[in-house]
Structures are given as structure tokens and as C-alpha cells.
Design a protein around this motif. Structure first.
Motif, PDB file in Angstrom:
ATOM      1  N   LEU A 107       1.812  -1.410   1.308  1.00 59.21           N
ATOM      2  CA  LEU A 107       0.879  -2.369   0.703  1.00 59.21           C
ATOM      3  C   LEU A 107       0.740  -2.131  -0.797  1.00 59.21           C
ATOM      4  O   LEU A 107       0.749  -3.074  -1.597  1.00 59.21           O
ATOM      5  N   GLY A 108       0.593  -0.861  -1.182  1.00 57.07           N
ATOM      6  CA  GLY A 108       0.439  -0.566  -2.604  1.00 57.07           C
ATOM      7  C   GLY A 108       1.652  -0.968  -3.421  1.00 57.07           C
ATOM      8  O   GLY A 108       1.524  -1.529  -4.517  1.00 57.07           O
ATOM      9  N   LEU A 109       2.832  -0.694  -2.890  1.00 58.77           N
ATOM     10  CA  LEU A 109       4.058  -1.072  -3.601  1.00 58.77           C
ATOM     11  C   LEU A 109       4.175  -2.582  -3.738  1.00 58.77           C
ATOM     12  O   LEU A 109       4.586  -3.105  -4.781  1.00 58.77           O
ATOM     13  N   ARG A 110       3.826  -3.308  -2.676  1.00 55.42           N
ATOM     14  CA  ARG A 110       3.901  -4.771  -2.729  1.00 55.42           C
ATOM     15  C   ARG A 110       2.865  -5.325  -3.715  1.00 55.42           C
ATOM     16  O   ARG A 110       3.150  -6.243  -4.485  1.00 55.42           O
ATOM     17  N   LEU A 111       1.645  -4.790  -3.691  1.00 52.42           N
ATOM     18  CA  LEU A 111       0.615  -5.287  -4.607  1.00 52.42           C
ATOM     19  C   LEU A 111       0.989  -5.016  -6.055  1.00 52.42           C
ATOM     20  O   LEU A 111       0.605  -5.775  -6.953  1.00 52.42           O
ATOM     21  N   ALA A 112       1.745  -3.945  -6.280  1.00 52.73           N
ATOM     22  CA  ALA A 112       2.180  -3.619  -7.641  1.00 52.73           C
ATOM     23  C   ALA A 112       3.396  -4.430  -8.075  1.00 52.73           C
ATOM     24  O   ALA A 112       3.836  -4.323  -9.226  1.00 52.73           O
ATOM     25  N   GLY A 113       3.946  -5.228  -7.165  1.00 50.52           N
ATOM     26  CA  GLY A 113       5.106  -6.042  -7.509  1.00 50.52           C
ATOM     27  C   GLY A 113       6.417  -5.279  -7.517  1.00 50.52           C
ATOM     28  O   GLY A 113       7.412  -5.761  -8.077  1.00 50.52           O
ATOM     29  N   MET A 114       6.448  -4.108  -6.899  1.00 51.21           N
ATOM     30  CA  MET A 114       7.679  -3.320  -6.875  1.00 51.21           C
ATOM     31  C   MET A 114       8.605  -3.801  -5.761  1.00 51.21           C
ATOM     32  O   MET A 114       8.155  -4.269  -4.716  1.00 51.21           O
TER      33      MET A 114
END
Length: 373
Positions: A212-219
């Protein structure tokens, strides 16, 4: 304090509605693993040092406990009840960090292969005042739970239930923050954007939050979960369910977050290093632990991080070594020797003394340094 967490900097509305207590030291550093790169012919291999998350007791549990223990405190509980294998790092982390906050711990514990770290963690549990309850096996947990709940009612005590591995929706938010933290470190030039982020996966919380964190950061990084628990308890379907519960919680707290949902196919799931099952060592696992020590000065263990690193190295070789890999070190590297020095195992409740009398698992003494699961 709150400024240390990119989650709160990015989504300040969460400050008013999401319980959190400071337990760790953030951000954890990233280490360029040049020794492993050279040994395996990789172009880019980095390690996220979550073993350094706390000088008291580090590893991945600290991020989760900052949110889950804060929930218990806000609701007025004084004792946590949780569960795990006899040598559970989650149980010990809960006890050590809970004690800092005035929270006592009851642990429902079941059997596992004997290892030196099991002995060490049992002694540390005792030293931290854990109420140690022998459940025998995973199927014995419900009965042990019911008995402890009934006994607590008679004492007039309320128990806050914290599931295995601390992998609730609130706990997983700790690793949403970790994903955002990695993105900030990439932006700061501390490492290239990884093609793959690899973590051990047991109760899914670390991997759920990371994705989730990676997706929210746009990575664009693909998340790789290296299974360390049998498939019935650890699989992409259960992982996606926890991701989506965590996503729903965040969106409920702040609709502006727009956290995405996951499908099981979003996870790169590797189970080749599981071997005979939880806490059973494999030759590749042991080699990975030894290589990490020899080439990077890094202390891993054989139950979680050794298997995950072995999976990461094998994947990197299959990909030809040209991809950028970030390995998450979820182990604790704080020394527990001062805590348990001189403690006699015969002080433990009788069911737990067996771990000091039975032989250790196969390959145990091929490991370099102390182990921990």
C-alpha cells in the motif's frame, strides 16, 4: 515526533483520528550491499535496515506496535493478549515495548522446532513478565483463549486481543509508512527505485502495508513475499484481504487518501525456501545467513530473514542480476544478553522447560551467530 513519519506529513488529517505512539527510530537506514552484489553478479542490491528500528528491540514489529499498542491505550486496556510460536519475536516485541507503555502481556504459545533463539526468547519473555500460556498447537489456541478470557473476567481485567504477528489493519499501517519512507529515500538518492522489494511473509502485515505504501507513493516496484509459514496460513489471497481491510480503514479515516485495493496477483509470491515448514532450516537459508554475516556484517536468522534473503538471491540470479532489489531486514539486531544473563530456565512454567532439554533443529549449529524467528 509526528514529523518523523511520512504518513502523517502526507496525510495530516490522520493525526486527529489514528492512534499512534512513538516507539521506534525513523527512518531506518538503507545499506548498499556491495559484497552480495559482487558475490552474485548483481547490478543493484540494497538492504532496508529495519533491524535498527529500536535500540531496545528492533525488527519489523516495532512499526506495527506503534499503531496497535496505541489503539489499546486509547481504549483503556492494561493488558495485551496475543499468540505465537514458542520463540515468537512478535510476543517478545509486544512485551518489551508494551512494558514501556505500562501494558502487561499474556501470550498463548504453541510448539515449534527447537532452536537457540527459542530458548533465548522464552527467557526474555519471562524476564519481561509475560504471562506464558502453553496452548500446545495452533488448534489449541481457541481453548487457551477462552480460558484466559474467563480468568481475566474473574480478576476484573480486560484483555486487548492482538492477533498473530501483530498483523491487524492498524498494525499494517506501520508498513504503509515504511513504503512511503522508502519512496522518500529513493527521492533523496539513497538508493535507486527498486524493481523488486523483498520481505519475509508470515502473517502478511509487513507485506500488506509495504504494498500500500509503495502504491500510494507512486512507485512501480513489485512486492515480493517470501513465504516462511505453511500455505494454509500464508498465501496471496490472505495477503490481499489484509491489504484491502487496511486500505478501507485508511479511506474511512481520510477519504482523500484514495488507497487502492489489491488482487492476489499483485504479489510476487515465493514459497521455494519454505522447506519442511515454519522454522525448519534449509541449506540455502543457512548459506544466506552466513553470506550476510561474512559479506555485509549483517546478523540475520534462519526462520524468517534467512529464507527471505535466500529467495531474493535466487530470484536475482534467475533474472540475470540486472534488476534493482531492495531486501527488507525484518530481524531484531539489539543484543538481549544483558536482559537474560544468569536466568535459570527452570524458573519458566513447566511446559516451556522442554525446549532446554530437547535437541535443536537440524542445521542449527551451521548458522553463524544467534538465531531468531
Amino acid at each position: 515526533m509526528y514529523d518523523d513519519l511520512p504518513l502523517f506529513r502526507r496525510y495530516p488529517r490522520l493525526l486527529a483520528c489514528l492512534p499512534w505512539v512513538s516507539l521506534g527510530e525513523w527512518p531506518t537506514p538503507v545499506q548498499h550491499a556491495r559484497g552480495l552484489e559482487e558475490a552474485h553478479g548483481f547490478t543493484s542490491f540494497y538492504i532496508k535496515r529495519d533491524d535498527l528500528s529500536s535500540r531496545l528491540y528492533g525488527g519489523n514489529k516495532v512499526r506495527k506496535l506503534e499503531f496497535s499498542l496505541a489503539c489499546a491505550l486509547r481504549k483503556g486496556y492494561g493488558r495485551i493478549m496475543t499468540m505465537g510460536a514458542a520463540g515468537s519475536n512478535h510476543v517478545l516485541a509486544t512485551a518489551m515495548h508494551g512494558r514501556r507503555l505500562g501494558l502487561a502481556t499474556t501470550a498463548l504459545l504453541f510448539g515449534q522446532p527447537c532452536a537457540e533463539y527459542v530458548r533465548r526468547n522464552l527467557l526474555a519473555d519471562y524476564r519481561c513478565g509475560v504471562r506464558m500460556v502453553w496452548a500446545g498447537s495452533i488448534p489449541g489456541i481457541p481453548m487457551a483463549y477462552a480460558k484466559e478470557k474467563a480468568a481475566a473476567l474473574l480478576r476484573g481485567e480486560r484483555l486487548y486481543w492482538l492477533g498473530p504477528g501483530g498483523s491487524s489493519s492498524s498494525g499494517s499501517i506501520g508498513y504503509v509508512n515504511a513504503g512511503l519512507e522508502i519512496a522518500e529515500q529513493v527521492e533523496a538518492g539513497l538508493l535507486p527505485e527498486p524493481d523488486y522489494v523483498v520481505s519475509a511473509m508470515g502473517t502478511h502485515g509487513t507485506c500488506a502495508g509495504l504494498w500500500l505504501g509503495l502504491r500510494l507513493a507512486g512507485m512501480r516496484s513489485q512486492l515480493v513475499g517470501a513465504a516462511v509459514v505453511e500455505t494454509a496460513y500464508c498465501n496471496p489471497t490472505l495477503w490481499a484481504r489484509l491489504v484491502n481491510r487496511t486500505s478501507a480503514m485508511l479511506n474511512r479515516l481520510d477519504p482523500g487518501i484514495k488507497a487502492p485495493e489489491a488482487h492476489p496477483s499483485d504479489l510476487v509470491y515465493l514459497s521455494g525456501e519454505l522447506g519442511r515448514g515454519y522454522a525448519h532450516l534449509t541449506p540455502a537459508d543457512v548459506r544466506a545467513v552466513c553470506e550476510a554475516q561474512e559479506l555485509e556484517g549483517l546478523q540475520l536468522e534462519g526462520t524468517y530473514t534467512g529464507k527471505a534473503l535466500a529467495a531474493a538471491l535466487d530470484m536475482g540470479r534467475e533474472l540475470g542480476g540486472g534488476e534493482s532489489i531492495l531486501f527488507i531486514n525484518t530481524y531484531n539486531s539489539a543484543d538481549l544478553t544483558p536482559l537474560i544473563g544468569g536466568l535459570d530456565h527452570r524458573l519458566l512454567p513447566q511446559p516451556f522447560q522442554r525446549f532446554f532439554e530437547m535437541p535443536c533443529r537440524a542445521l542449527e549449529y551451521e548458522l553463524q551467530g544467534p538465531d531468531g524467528g
